[in-house]
Design an enzyme around this catalytic site. Structure first.
Site, PDB file in Angstrom:
ATOM      1  N   ASN A 168     -15.297   2.576   5.959  1.00 15.90           N
ATOM      2  CA  ASN A 168     -14.203   3.469   6.361  1.00 15.90           C
ATOM      3  C   ASN A 168     -13.771   4.337   5.198  1.00 15.90           C
ATOM      4  O   ASN A 168     -13.258   5.433   5.387  1.00 15.90           O
ATOM      5  CB  ASN A 168     -12.977   2.644   6.777  1.00 15.90           C
ATOM      6  CG  ASN A 168     -13.222   1.841   8.032  1.00 15.90           C
ATOM      7  OD1 ASN A 168     -13.643   2.393   9.036  1.00 15.90           O
ATOM      8  ND2 ASN A 168     -12.986   0.542   7.975  1.00 15.90           N
TER       9      ASN A 168
ATOM     10  N   SER B 159       0.832  -1.204   0.000  1.00 16.33           N
ATOM     11  CA  SER B 159       0.000   0.000   0.000  1.00 16.33           C
ATOM     12  C   SER B 159       0.867   1.254   0.000  1.00 16.33           C
ATOM     13  O   SER B 159       1.970   1.270   0.556  1.00 16.33           O
ATOM     14  CB  SER B 159      -0.857  -0.014   1.266  1.00 16.33           C
ATOM     15  OG  SER B 159      -1.396   1.259   1.524  1.00 16.33           O
TER      16      SER B 159
ATOM     17  N   TYR C  25      -1.751  -1.324  11.085  1.00 14.39           N
ATOM     18  CA  TYR C  25      -2.045  -1.812   9.732  1.00 14.39           C
ATOM     19  C   TYR C  25      -0.912  -1.442   8.767  1.00 14.39           C
ATOM     20  O   TYR C  25      -0.373  -2.287   8.058  1.00 14.39           O
ATOM     21  CB  TYR C  25      -3.378  -1.226   9.231  1.00 14.39           C
ATOM     22  CG  TYR C  25      -3.509  -1.267   7.725  1.00 14.39           C
ATOM     23  CD1 TYR C  25      -3.857  -2.449   7.078  1.00 14.39           C
ATOM     24  CD2 TYR C  25      -3.242  -0.138   6.948  1.00 14.39           C
ATOM     25  CE1 TYR C  25      -3.946  -2.503   5.693  1.00 14.39           C
ATOM     26  CE2 TYR C  25      -3.323  -0.182   5.567  1.00 14.39           C
ATOM     27  CZ  TYR C  25      -3.672  -1.365   4.943  1.00 14.39           C
ATOM     28  OH  TYR C  25      -3.737  -1.406   3.579  1.00 14.39           O
TER      29      TYR C  25
ATOM     30  N   LYS D 246       2.146  -3.736   6.614  1.00 15.73           N
ATOM     31  CA  LYS D 246       2.504  -3.672   5.185  1.00 15.73           C
ATOM     32  C   LYS D 246       4.022  -3.524   5.037  1.00 15.73           C
ATOM     33  O   LYS D 246       4.634  -4.165   4.191  1.00 15.73           O
ATOM     34  CB  LYS D 246       1.769  -2.520   4.486  1.00 15.73           C
ATOM     35  CG  LYS D 246       0.265  -2.737   4.348  1.00 15.73           C
ATOM     36  CD  LYS D 246      -0.055  -3.903   3.415  1.00 15.73           C
ATOM     37  CE  LYS D 246      -1.520  -4.277   3.435  1.00 15.73           C
ATOM     38  NZ  LYS D 246      -1.825  -5.564   2.793  1.00 15.73           N
TER      39      LYS D 246
END
Ligand code: UFG
Length: 340
Positions: free
Chosen positions: A200, A126, A151, A155
């Site tokens: 979200n 990401s 989160y 990644k």
């Protein structure tokens, strides 16, 4: 011989779109999913689009025995690893849930792949790894910033695990694709984004507000140092994004990688503000959206968009769909969901 691609998380939003593009490009696909964040809708949609009963294994990548069985049952030429949790906010409250699921699953995958003689591994990363960039657009060489959420940290950790594994184990090759903001749906409206609970992300919130599921969209912050005061993002059509995976898989399977671990930005190179996106949605679809300005959301960066030159050149891939086409597809999908 047809090559087989394992798609972990293949029943999800991006995974189902990638599955469809892989089949259309002539690959065989095995979908593995634990359905922790989706139901059968997108799997069934992918089967309908491709006209096939796609092989599906219900399993959890955190279960090493299940991963072992998967690699024993199928001859896997490449893996695309989507299976992960992705709610930034939740990861702050439940960090260990994120570390366990996102990191442990990838360790199991890499260990098993190595045991089975190696594999081409494509990791779903990401743009979050760039944090608040100092220079825009961001290139693959732009520095990664310390993650602002567990989160985002998962990644970065998984990118590093893949890089280090590739270095140590020549039988593993790796590509990390850094996605910008994937939005939209397949033009058939048979697959698309299906968030559980309150969305979200911006586009599902827009479409759910337009259909009447949500009362009002909040635009988080209109005092950012941008032209209209709202944040800038690089919204990439999910079908374009899916096609980038096909090019990346082909590059690995055809032995065309320049290095054993490569990173590509997958974006359009075109910044769009939140306000512009909302207005474009209204215009393209002829709907009036109920929206208001609200305070900034914690953790949001002001602006980020990709320099996709390397992906364009090396993968031979380019984002093709316009924001208008993408927002029309997102709306067609939401209307179809309303009929389900
Ligand atoms: N936004 C709103 N209202 C909403 C939802 C979002 O104004 O109801 C705004 C956000 O403030 C942001 C923009 O819309 O400015 C895009 O927000 P998203 O939540 O759709 O996407 P993000 O850019 O925050 O997140 C995406 C991915 C994450 C990834 C992150 C990295 O969804 O997985 O990029 O920056 F971690």
């Amino acid at each position: 011989m047809k090559k087989t691609v394992l798609v972990s998380g293949g029943a999800g939003f991006i995974g189902s779109h990638v599955t469809v593009e892989l089949i259309e490009a002539g690959y065989d696909v095995v979908i593995a999913d634990n359905f922790s964040n989706c139901d059968l809708t997108n799997y069934n949609g992918a089967c309908a689009i491709t006209g096939r009963k796609l092989p599906l294994v219900e399993m959890d990548f955190c279960d090493p025995e299940a991963v072992e069985k998967l690699f024993s049952d199928y001859k896997i030429d490449a893996v695309i690893h989507f299976a992960a949790f992705k709610a930034v906010g939740e990861s702050v409250w439940e960090p260990l849930k994120y570390y366990r699921n996102n990191v442990e699953s990838f360790i199991n995958l890499l260990e098993t792949a190595e045991r089975h003689g190696g594999c081409n591994v494509l990791f779903s990363s990401s743009a979050t790894v760039y944090g608040e960039p100092e220079e825009l657009p961001v290139t693959e060489k732009s520095p990664r910033q310390p993650a602002t959420s567990p989160y985002g940290n998962t990644k970065q950790i998984c990118e590093d695990m893949l890089r280090d594994t590739v270095k140590a184990k020549p039988v593993i090759k790796g590509i990390a694709l850094r996605y910008f903001n994937p939005i939209g749906a397949h033009p058939s409206a048979l697959i698309g984004e299906l968030p559980r609970g309150v969305p979200n992300n911006l586009v599902p919130f827009i479409t759910q507000t337009a259909i009447g599921k949500r009362e009002c969209l909040s635009i988080f912050g209109n005092d950012y140092p941008t032209e209209d005061g709202t944040c800038l993002r690089d919204y990439i059509d999910v079908v374009d994004l899916a096609k980038a995976h096909v090019y990346a898989v082909r590059r690995m399977l055809e032995g065309k990688m320049k290095e054993d671990y490569e990173i590509f930005n997958v974006g359009t190179g075109r910044p769009v503000s939140v306000l512009e996106l909302v207005k474009t949605f209204e215009k393209v679809n002829g709907v009036k959206l109920n929206w208001k300005y609200a305070p900034r959301r914690a953790g949001d960066v002001t602006a980020i968009w990709a320099d996709p030159t390397i992906a364009n050149k090396e993968l031979g891939w380019k984002a093709e769909r316009t924001v208008e086409e993408t927002l029309a597809a997102a709306w067609a999908w939401e209307k179809r969901v309303a009929e389900m």
